[in-house]
Enzyme design. Structure first.
Site, PDB file in Angstrom:
ATOM      1  N   PRO A   9      65.061  12.972  -6.524  1.00  0.00           N
ATOM      2  CA  PRO A   9      63.654  12.669  -6.282  1.00  0.00           C
ATOM      3  C   PRO A   9      63.327  11.260  -6.766  1.00  0.00           C
ATOM      4  CG  PRO A   9      63.861  14.074  -8.184  1.00  0.00           C
ATOM      5  CD  PRO A   9      65.242  13.917  -7.612  1.00  0.00           C
ATOM      6  N   PHE A  10      62.568  10.566  -5.963  1.00  0.00           N
ATOM      7  CA  PHE A  10      62.095   9.231  -6.339  1.00  0.00           C
ATOM      8  C   PHE A  10      60.584   9.308  -6.396  1.00  0.00           C
ATOM      9  CE2 PHE A  10      60.539   5.002  -5.395  1.00  0.00           C
ATOM     10  CZ  PHE A  10      61.265   4.234  -6.294  1.00  0.00           C
TER      11      PHE A  10
END
Length: 69
Positions: free
Chosen positions: A2-3
């Site tokens: 996840p960013f």
């Protein structure tokens, strides 16, 4: 991986607050999505008020407060 990208008004938060927000986001990702602890990718960007464009009434009954974006 996840960013997470967080945008906020400049001078809205101090360093300690940003650290706390970052840690809270990561704790939620770990708890709710089983993201590994070392899978930690976040970017915080401050912007001037005139760089935010939004409809202050979208999906709310009252005018949106910029602090709730």
């Amino acid at each position: 991986m996840p960013f997470v990208k967080v945008s906020y008004m400049e001078d809205e938060y101090d360093k300690e607050s940003l650290t706390s927000i970052s840690q809270t986001i990561m704790k939620a990702l770990i708890k709710e999505f089983q993201v590994p602890k070392k899978d930690y990718f976040q970017v915080f960007s401050s912007h001037k008020k005139e760089e935010f464009f939004y409809d202050p009434h979208y999906l709310v009954r009252h005018e949106r407060d910029h602090r709730l974006l």
